[in-house]
Design a protein around this motif. Structure first.
Motif, short mmCIF file in Angstrom:
data_model
loop_
_atom_site.label_atom_id
_atom_site.label_comp_id
_atom_site.label_asym_id
_atom_site.label_seq_id
_atom_site.Cartn_x
_atom_site.Cartn_y
_atom_site.Cartn_z
N MET A 497 15.32 -14.60 -13.84
CA MET A 497 14.30 -15.03 -12.82
C MET A 497 12.86 -14.79 -13.50
SD MET A 497 14.02 -12.37 -9.84
CE MET A 497 13.71 -10.70 -10.01
N PRO A 498 11.87 -15.48 -12.97
CA PRO A 498 10.61 -15.34 -13.56
C PRO A 498 10.01 -14.12 -13.26
CG PRO A 498 10.57 -17.19 -12.60
CD PRO A 498 12.09 -16.66 -12.38
N MET A 499 8.79 -13.48 -13.89
CA MET A 499 8.22 -12.23 -13.62
C MET A 499 7.96 -12.46 -12.14
SD MET A 499 8.23 -9.57 -15.77
CE MET A 499 6.69 -8.98 -15.35
N TYR A 510 5.24 -10.54 -2.63
CA TYR A 510 5.36 -10.34 -4.02
C TYR A 510 4.94 -8.96 -4.56
CZ TYR A 510 4.45 -10.71 -9.31
OH TYR A 510 4.34 -10.55 -10.32
N GLY A 511 3.53 -8.68 -3.96
CA GLY A 511 3.15 -7.24 -4.36
C GLY A 511 3.72 -6.32 -3.87
N SER A 512 4.22 -6.31 -2.83
CA SER A 512 5.18 -5.01 -2.21
C SER A 512 6.30 -4.86 -2.98
CB SER A 512 5.28 -5.32 -0.89
OG SER A 512 4.20 -5.45 -0.12
N LEU A 513 7.14 -6.11 -3.19
CA LEU A 513 8.17 -6.09 -4.03
C LEU A 513 7.96 -5.55 -5.29
CD1 LEU A 513 11.25 -6.62 -4.05
CD2 LEU A 513 10.47 -9.00 -5.10
N MET A 514 6.87 -5.91 -6.09
CA MET A 514 6.78 -5.31 -7.40
C MET A 514 6.44 -3.74 -7.42
SD MET A 514 7.26 -7.67 -9.53
CE MET A 514 8.65 -8.25 -8.56
N THR A 515 5.55 -3.63 -6.50
CA THR A 515 5.14 -1.98 -6.48
C THR A 515 6.41 -1.19 -6.27
OG1 THR A 515 2.90 -2.62 -5.56
CG2 THR A 515 3.74 -0.22 -5.43
N ALA A 516 7.34 -1.69 -5.38
CA ALA A 516 8.54 -0.80 -5.03
C ALA A 516 9.41 -0.78 -6.14
CB ALA A 516 9.40 -1.58 -3.74
N ALA A 517 9.49 -2.00 -7.00
CA ALA A 517 10.36 -2.04 -8.27
C ALA A 517 9.58 -1.18 -9.29
CB ALA A 517 10.27 -3.26 -8.65
N LEU A 518 8.40 -0.92 -9.35
CA LEU A 518 7.93 -0.14 -10.36
C LEU A 518 8.20 1.35 -9.98
CD1 LEU A 518 4.53 -1.73 -10.97
CD2 LEU A 518 6.43 -1.52 -12.60
N ARG A 519 8.02 1.66 -8.90
CA ARG A 519 8.24 3.06 -8.40
C ARG A 519 9.88 3.44 -8.54
NH1 ARG A 519 5.45 2.60 -2.26
NH2 ARG A 519 3.59 2.98 -2.96
N LEU A 520 10.61 2.56 -8.32
CA LEU A 520 12.15 2.80 -8.61
C LEU A 520 12.40 3.03 -10.21
CD1 LEU A 520 14.89 2.68 -7.48
CD2 LEU A 520 15.23 0.32 -7.79
N GLY A 521 11.82 2.10 -10.86
CA GLY A 521 11.83 2.30 -12.40
C GLY A 521 11.56 3.43 -12.91
#
Length: 528
Positions: A497-499, A510-521
């Motif tokens: 999927m796209p970035m 989008y912003g909340s999802l990306m922030t959560a993904a970075l924390r998980l990473g």
């Protein structure tokens, strides 16, 4: 022409000298019919050593034309195949070490030990870069933006044609060691040695050809700095320069206007600090070597020494004794510890700075005069005290066998004075390890050597080395000394999927999802 008999401990093969002279006109500059010759004189005697071609703008154009054509095929070779050539070159340098040392001594007038330092430096660089290139240059994977859906890799590409301008004081080491890294990285090189010392570069070219380096990948153009050096700076894809700060600023402006990368090791006014707990008797000969090796004609040579008053008198007596034990001489042999200055201009400069210091009240503790009885450009190792701020050599680089010693109250004052300069190339500290390291970490310099003058820092080739402030930009040695000759390319691919997420994802999430993904990473250590 035959060399004077008094220097013929190991006479140079005249056919080799003739071949090198032809390399300077035919292979290097393209001037097949050139009758423009420049005489090369040795500091050791009054006769001409040989000649080289006088390069022009047209010769530099021809060199770059040839180099650009050759570079494409050279860059396409697997790095392991390029490395094989430099392993063979390493063996050839070791095999011909005596001949190389002869050339260096004849061109520069330096002592045999300093000449061998150059041979060892080339061996060290060839070995090191041949070892690290297969690890650093191939394309490698890196962590992507997001695990699974992003992949990324780092590709290193050669710059193209690297320009190199090298000085006379270390013609072999500074003339070929930097070129080794540029060539292994897949670049072609157009190099201009100082034309008072061209043969050390030319014999390196000859050995590289014998090792299998394709013709035209390395071009050597002999000529003046104004003409040949200026033309190289206008045409190269990256410039490596070693020389004076004044010239370095001019070249930096030229390449800066072209937005071309630049690496430069420039001048220095290098300090040494003697800690109160230093073992003076143990280190005093090393301290003298730090000041007078190669007659002080090296950018990292120590020119000022700061000594706390508690040990000042003891140090000064020992340092005078060590300085006066240095043996001046000449010839292709190991029988002396300090050789000649490079020529009349350098002799006049050194004498002028010493005379200025003496006239303004400095004390000449030992030395201070030329020695024409030994050679035309020999100058005694010189120690000065009582050097005031109005004396030129208090702040100007001498680039000769002259050092001043200054009494200080304590280490804090010594560090302050060591840093009170526009230069920052090399510094040296003598003392017990813990004391010396604490001092070293407070000195503004690209390299600081503990309980040695500069050799340990210079020879530790796995660590980058260069200057700060007006002593240079970028670094030689270490991984950086190789990768600076490459362009880093980021190649990334997105999967699944796209970035910015799938089309059906509401933008407000989008912003909340990306922030959560970075924390998980970070939590799972998928991301750096």
């Amino acid at each position: 022409m035959p060399l004077p008999h008094r220097l013929e401990e190991r006479p140079l093969p005249q056919d080799l000298l003739s071949e090198l002279q032809q390399l300077s006109t035919n292979f290097a500059t393209g001037s097949l019919d050139s009758s423009e010759h420049h005489a090369v004189n040795s500091p050791l005697f009054d006769e001409e050593l040989g000649w080289v071609g006088t390069g022009t703008d047209a010769d530099v154009d021809e060199a770059f034309l040839r180099a650009r054509k050759a570079q494409k095929g050279w860059a396409e070779l697997d790095v392991k195949d390029r490395v094989k050539i430099f392993r063979r070159f390493h063996r050839l340098v070791g095999k011909h070490r005596e001949l190389l040392a002869d050339f260096i001594q004849l061109e520069t007038g330096k002592d045999r030990t300093a000449a061998y330092d150059e041979v060892l430096d080339v061996l060290n660089n060839a070995r090191y870069h041949a070892n690290i290139a297969p690890k650093l240059l191939p394309t490698v994977k890196r962590p992507g933006a997001f695990p699974l859906i992003t992949s990324t890799s780092l590709q290193r590409l050669p710059k193209g044609v690297v320009g190199q301008i090298s000085p006379w004081n270390y013609p072999l080491a500074l003339g070929i060691s930097d070129a080794i890294a540029a060539l292994i990285a897949g670049n072609a090189v157009v190099a201009k040695p100082d034309w008072s010392t061209p043969f050390s570069n030319l014999i390196s070219l000859r050995l590289l050809q014998e090792a299998g380096l394709p013709h035209d990948v390395l071009q050597i153009v002999t000529g003046s700095g104004e003409v040949v050096g200026g033309a190289i700076s206008q045409k190269c894809d990256y410039l490596m320069f070693t020389g004076s700060t004044q010239t370095g600023k001019i070249l930096g402006k030229t390449v800066g206007e072209r937005l071309v990368g630049y690496s430069a090791e420039l001048g220095g006014k290098n300090p040494m600090i003697i800690a109160p707990d230093a073992d003076i008797e143990k280190h005093i000969d090393t301290i003298a070597t730090a000041c007078f090796s190669n007659s002080g004609q090296l950018c990292v040579s120590i020119e000022r020494i700061y000594v706390p008053e508690s040990i000042y008198d003891e140090f000064l007596r020992a340092f005078q004794r060590a300085t006066e034990s240095i043996v001046l001489g000449k010839g292709l042999n190991w029988g002396y510890t300090m050789g000649s200055l490079i020529g009349p201009e350098q002799l006049d400069r050194v004498q002028g700075l010493v005379d200025d210091a003496r006239a303004k009240g400095a004390t000449v503790l030992t030395g201070g005069k030329p020695r024409p009885d030994i050679g035309p450009y020999h100058f005694e190792p010189t120690v000065l005290t009582n050097v005031g701020a109005d004396i030129k050599l208090a702040t100007q680089e001498v680039f000769g066998p002259v050092v001043f010693v200054q009494r200080v109250r304590d280490i804090d004052e010594a560090i302050f004075l060591a840093n009170e300069t526009s230069y920052g190339l090399n510094a040296s500290v003598f003392g017990k390890p813990e004391t010396a390291r604490d001092i070293a970490e407070r000195i503004d310099a690209g390299g600081v050597t503990i309980n040695d003058g500069y050799a340990a820092t210079w020879a530790s080739i796995s660590t980058p080395l260069g200057g700060v402030k007006e002593s240079g930009v970028a670094r030689r040695h270490g991984e950086e000394g190789l990768t600076k000759y490459t362009e880093a390319k980021n190649i990334s691919a997105q999967r699944i999927m796209p970035m910015r997420g799938p089309r059906w994802l509401p933008r407000r999430f989008y912003g909340s999802l990306m922030t959560a993904a970075l924390r998980l990473g970070r939590f799972l250590r998928f991301l750096p």
